[in-house]
Design a protein around this motif. Structure first.
Motif, PDB file in Angstrom:
ATOM      1  N   MET A  61      42.685  38.169  19.733  1.00  0.00           N
ATOM      2  CA  MET A  61      41.839  38.711  20.788  1.00  0.00           C
ATOM      3  C   MET A  61      41.612  40.206  20.600  1.00  0.00           C
ATOM      4  SD  MET A  61      42.689  38.774  24.838  1.00  0.00           S
ATOM      5  CE  MET A  61      44.155  39.755  24.569  1.00  0.00           C
ATOM      6  N   THR A  62      42.672  40.917  20.213  1.00  0.00           N
ATOM      7  CA  THR A  62      42.521  42.370  20.110  1.00  0.00           C
ATOM      8  C   THR A  62      42.946  42.829  18.729  1.00  0.00           C
ATOM      9  OG1 THR A  62      44.724  42.590  21.033  1.00  0.00           O
ATOM     10  CG2 THR A  62      42.892  42.768  22.546  1.00  0.00           C
TER      11      THR A  62
ATOM     12  N   GLN B 123      47.463  41.890  33.808  1.00  0.00           N
ATOM     13  CA  GLN B 123      46.030  41.716  34.029  1.00  0.00           C
ATOM     14  C   GLN B 123      45.694  40.233  34.109  1.00  0.00           C
ATOM     15  OE1 GLN B 123      43.598  42.646  30.518  1.00  0.00           O
ATOM     16  NE2 GLN B 123      45.472  42.957  29.326  1.00  0.00           N
ATOM     17  N   ASP B 124      44.545  39.951  34.725  1.00  0.00           N
ATOM     18  CA  ASP B 124      44.128  38.554  34.808  1.00  0.00           C
ATOM     19  C   ASP B 124      43.225  38.212  33.610  1.00  0.00           C
ATOM     20  OD1 ASP B 124      41.555  39.452  35.336  1.00  0.00           O
ATOM     21  OD2 ASP B 124      41.631  38.998  37.489  1.00  0.00           O
ATOM     22  N   ASP B 125      42.677  37.007  33.623  1.00  0.00           N
ATOM     23  CA  ASP B 125      41.879  36.552  32.481  1.00  0.00           C
ATOM     24  C   ASP B 125      40.610  37.360  32.280  1.00  0.00           C
ATOM     25  OD1 ASP B 125      43.718  34.617  32.025  1.00  0.00           O
ATOM     26  OD2 ASP B 125      42.607  33.010  33.033  1.00  0.00           O
ATOM     27  N   ASP B 126      40.188  38.095  33.313  1.00  0.00           N
ATOM     28  CA  ASP B 126      38.995  38.924  33.209  1.00  0.00           C
ATOM     29  C   ASP B 126      39.306  40.379  32.880  1.00  0.00           C
ATOM     30  OD1 ASP B 126      37.235  36.915  33.625  1.00  0.00           O
ATOM     31  OD2 ASP B 126      36.474  37.610  35.557  1.00  0.00           O
ATOM     32  N   GLY B 127      40.586  40.669  32.608  1.00  0.00           N
ATOM     33  CA  GLY B 127      40.942  42.051  32.299  1.00  0.00           C
ATOM     34  C   GLY B 127      41.055  42.932  33.529  1.00  0.00           C
ATOM     35  N   GLN B 128      41.104  42.310  34.713  1.00  0.00           N
ATOM     36  CA  GLN B 128      41.303  43.095  35.940  1.00  0.00           C
ATOM     37  C   GLN B 128      42.812  43.286  36.143  1.00  0.00           C
ATOM     38  OE1 GLN B 128      38.649  44.259  37.252  1.00  0.00           O
ATOM     39  NE2 GLN B 128      36.995  42.821  36.781  1.00  0.00           N
ATOM     40  N   THR B 129      43.195  44.481  36.566  1.00  0.00           N
ATOM     41  CA  THR B 129      44.602  44.806  36.726  1.00  0.00           C
ATOM     42  C   THR B 129      45.217  44.002  37.873  1.00  0.00           C
ATOM     43  OG1 THR B 129      43.995  47.033  36.054  1.00  0.00           O
ATOM     44  CG2 THR B 129      46.204  46.741  36.962  1.00  0.00           C
TER      45      THR B 129
ATOM     46  N   GLY C 122      46.263  45.599  26.585  1.00  0.00           N
ATOM     47  CA  GLY C 122      44.951  45.974  27.096  1.00  0.00           C
ATOM     48  C   GLY C 122      44.930  47.468  27.332  1.00  0.00           C
ATOM     49  N   VAL C 123      43.857  47.950  27.949  1.00  0.00           N
ATOM     50  CA  VAL C 123      43.724  49.376  28.202  1.00  0.00           C
ATOM     51  C   VAL C 123      43.841  49.639  29.699  1.00  0.00           C
ATOM     52  CG1 VAL C 123      42.118  51.333  28.205  1.00  0.00           C
ATOM     53  CG2 VAL C 123      42.313  49.868  26.178  1.00  0.00           C
ATOM     54  N   LEU C 124      44.738  50.532  30.082  1.00  0.00           N
ATOM     55  CA  LEU C 124      44.786  51.021  31.461  1.00  0.00           C
ATOM     56  C   LEU C 124      45.164  52.499  31.429  1.00  0.00           C
ATOM     57  CD1 LEU C 124      44.573  50.369  34.528  1.00  0.00           C
ATOM     58  CD2 LEU C 124      47.045  50.010  34.512  1.00  0.00           C
TER      59      LEU C 124
ATOM     60  N   GLU D  98      49.479  41.180  28.928  1.00  0.00           N
ATOM     61  CA  GLU D  98      48.906  41.112  27.584  1.00  0.00           C
ATOM     62  C   GLU D  98      48.508  42.538  27.230  1.00  0.00           C
ATOM     63  OE1 GLU D  98      47.952  38.453  25.693  1.00  0.00           O
ATOM     64  OE2 GLU D  98      48.395  36.776  27.049  1.00  0.00           O
TER      65      GLU D  98
END
Lengths: 427, 265
Positions: free
Chosen positions: A1-2, A294-300, A283-285, A281
């Motif tokens: 994924m990344t 984060q959820d499946d949509d990349g929302q924190t 991700g960027v925050l 997972e």
């Protein structure tokens, strides 16, 4: 994924870290990097910071052996690194003094900070008062309500405290608001970020200001005990106290580095702050590529912990690297386990720890069982527990005018209320 | 299918600036947000900027934050932006998606780019992704023939203006001031200076955003920029109206007055 994230970019720890910020902030981050790189090799800067450590903070912090507590740790010997004895009551002052001195060097007159429940905000307000800087602290509105005393402390020190009413109204929203302020006022303002995450150079710079914890502890262990510890336990929210004590020991292959996360009501409950064993997972925050709840949509996703200092959905990128490379290990400690360790240290040693640091103590209780009587565990006692007295008294049912909650009756009934008085940003 | 480059070439030929209007997907609902975006396109927005709501929008002021928070509460999903873009393109306008980086990263950069291409959107505006960190997006946008709209700011050094515009495609988003989204009393000289500095290093169209809310401001910016980007003022039409229908009327009215603003000579 990344997979295609570059492995060797600016400010990367393996694939983690980086600088995910609006272009408007890049110039300020580059200025900061330039000044701090020069300062760290400038005898005048190093000398001034060392002087403050000695005459203001009270460094070096001591080591304390805790044999009565250690009886609950499988017989292993347990030694505390006493960051709780620093001025303002935690390790946070190490970083804040360094950044405040840099602020002055950059010719800036104003500092801003985020705070979860108070400790980093109090430390920043303290340094600002010491150096004559204007200070604004952003704090989630929910946190200002449950931490009214810390709001008053910051105001007594001359800082302005701004309640943040957007989003979840907690620490992560305070970070967002601090970034917004910084973009608008960057020409005269430095953002004193409180932990080892954020865009480069913050993770590296904040680590370097806390590295003194491990440097002192390693020398003290050799001097006083004639050996290095078998394991080091530290709590990990953003992860600054843990990076501070771990870093000097990274090359000591025989020393286990153990980070303890806020396990909340248990990882399986979904109400926790365990970035390394839950839903997190990469991700960027807040400017860094690292593990993020984060959820499946990349929302924190909002985190949960009895300790507000560990209640953060992301973690410093160097911890992500140490974890994936296998050099450090991370485990969740539940609220119940942490509060039991809090009670034990208080009653066996006469030391009331911060609830954040109690997570590290709970970790020592487990690691000590693994090591047995020949083992030595060094625990970073990152903060003192005075701020947590109300939370702990509620938890243990010691307040006459409140409904009692037996200590073994987990999980706690109401997170919002029970976190009151606690949760200074201790990592 | 009309891309943003075609639109900006056409408006330049017409001797005017393009009007670019922003709305977040999913506010007040997904269907209504798409209806509002299409209404904006029909009322004179040359390009629609389709917002993807995010939990931690650190470049946005209170108006867009509020709308995004409500959109998330109402259950907006990442894939809804593709439906919104498709509806706008079908209505004859150009669409670009504006998003913070983590939702794209989580969706999968190449997969997101493919879906964006299929929707007919021209590309992406990335407020928290600078070209230095954008290797994966640069590859994916090349593979799927999408525009990469990066931001420049008054604080950008000449070196960064050059490197950022060299990585951009479609247009360059010039942040008019140091700050977050939201209406300002004046959008002044800082924006004009930045546009002039940007033009020294690129031939790409330069569009100005942040702070523009009135037709008079749109007119002022149109004097020196290729496009005028309006966000919070349009979102506020939907946020403050008592009913969605009333909000839609306000949105149409403001859009057409802004469209007049970018045309006035």
């Amino acid at each position: 994924m990344t997979a295609a994230v570059p492995a060797q970019g600016l400010g990367r720890f393996g694939e983690f870290g980086g600088r995910y910020v609006p272009e408007a902030l890049v110039a300020a981050l580059e200025e900061l990097d330039e000044f701090r790189t020069k300062a760290m090799v400038d005898p005048a800067f190093i000398g001034e910071l060392a002087q403050l450590h000695r005459t203001y903070t009270g460094r070096p912090s001591i080591l304390t052996a805790v044999p009565r507590f250690a009886e609950h740790c499988g017989g292993a010997q347990v030694v505390l690194k006493r960051e709780d004895l620093n001025h303002t009551g935690s390790h946070k002052i190490n970083n804040v003094l360094g950044q405040a001195l840099l602020t002055r060097r950059m010719g800036k007159t104003r500092v801003i900070a985020e705070t979860g429940a108070g400790q980093h905000g109090v430390a920043t307000a303290t340094a600002a008062a010491l150096l004559g800087l204007e200070c604004v602290v952003y704090m989630g509105k929910v946190d200002t309500q449950r931490q009214a005393l810390n709001v008053a402390r910051m105001r007594l020190l001359g800082a302005k405290v701004v309640p943040v009413e957007h989003g979840s109204q907690t620490l992560k929203d305070a970070v967002n608001e601090a970034f917004r302020d910084w973009v608008a006022n960057v020409d005269r303002t430095h953002y004193v970020l409180g932990t080892v995450t954020g865009p480069y150079p913050f993770p590296e710079m904040v680590r370097d200001f806390h590295r003194i914890i491990g440097v002192e502890a390693r020398a003290q262990m050799l001097d006083e005990y004639g050996r290095l510890p078998d394991a080091i336990c530290a709590c990990v929210g953003g992860g600054s106290n843990a990076m501070g004590i771990f870093h000097r020991f990274i090359d000591d292959a025989g020393v286990r580095l153990v980070g303890l996360e806020g396990g909340g009501e248990g990882v399986e409950s979904g109400r926790h702050a365990s970035r390394f064993s839950g839903q997190a997972e990469p991700g960027v925050l807040h400017g860094a590529y690292t593990y993020v709840l984060q959820d499946d949509d990349g929302q924190t996703i909002e985190s949960h912990s009895v300790s507000a200092g560990l209640d953060y959905p992301s973690v410093g990128p160097e911890h992500a690297f140490l974890r994936d490379s296998g050099r450090a290990e991370y485990y969740p400690v539940t609220d119940v386990e942490a509060m039991e360790a809090f009670r034990l240290l208080s009653q066996t040693e006469g030391i009331i720890p911060a609830i954040e640091s109690a997570h590290a103590l709970a970790g020592a209780m487990k690691i000590g069982q693994e090591l047995g009587p020949s083992g030595v565990v060094l625990v970073n006692l990152s903060g003192r527990g005075d701020k947590d007295v109300h939370t702990a008294a509620s938890w243990f049912g010691l307040l006459e005018d409140e409904a009692t909650t037996p200590p073994d009756d987990a999980p706690r009934p109401a997170d919002d209320e029970a976190a009151s008085g606690g949760g200074e940003s201790q990592t | 299918m009309t891309g943003v480059s075609d639109v900006l070439a056409r408006t330049r030929k017409e001797g005017r600036a393009a009007l670019i209007g922003y709305l977040p997907t999913g506010f007040p609902s997904v269907e209504q947000s798409i209806e509002a975006m299409v209404a904006m396109a029909q009322s004179g927005a040359d390009i629609v900027e389709v917002g993807l709501p995010y939990t931690d929008p650190l470049m946005d002021g209170p108006v867009i934050q509020s709308a995004a928070t409500k959109a998330l509460e109402n259950g907006v999903r990442v894939a809804d932006v593709f439906d919104a873009a498709a509806a706008i393109v079908q209505a004859g306008s150009a669409a670009v998606v504006m998003t913070y980086w983590n939702p794209v990263l989580r969706y999968g950069v190449d997969k997101f780019a493919g879906a964006l291409r299929t929707s007919g959107a021209s590309g992406l505006i990335t407020p928290d992704l600078v070209p230095d960190e954008a290797g994966e997006w640069i590859t994916a946008s090349d593979d799927h023939d999408l525009d990469r709209i990066f931001l420049v700011a008054p604080s950008s050094t000449p070196q960064r203006l050059a490197s950022t515009t060299a990585a951009a495609r479609g247009f360059v988003y010039a942040a008019s001031l140091m700050g977050v989204t939201g209406a300002r009393d004046s959008v002044g000289g800082q924006a004009q200076v930045l546009v002039e500095r940007t033009r020294e290093v690129t031939d790409l169209p330069v569009c100005v955003g942040l702070g523009v809310s009135t037709p008079a401001q749109a007119h002022q910016v149109a004097e020196f920029a290729d496009g005028v980007i309006v966000g919070s003022a349009l979102v506020r039409c939907l946020l403050e109206a008592d009913t969605f229908a009333a909000g839609l009327d306000d949105l149409r009215s403001l859009t057409s007055r802004l469209a007049d603003g970018v045309r006035r000579t």
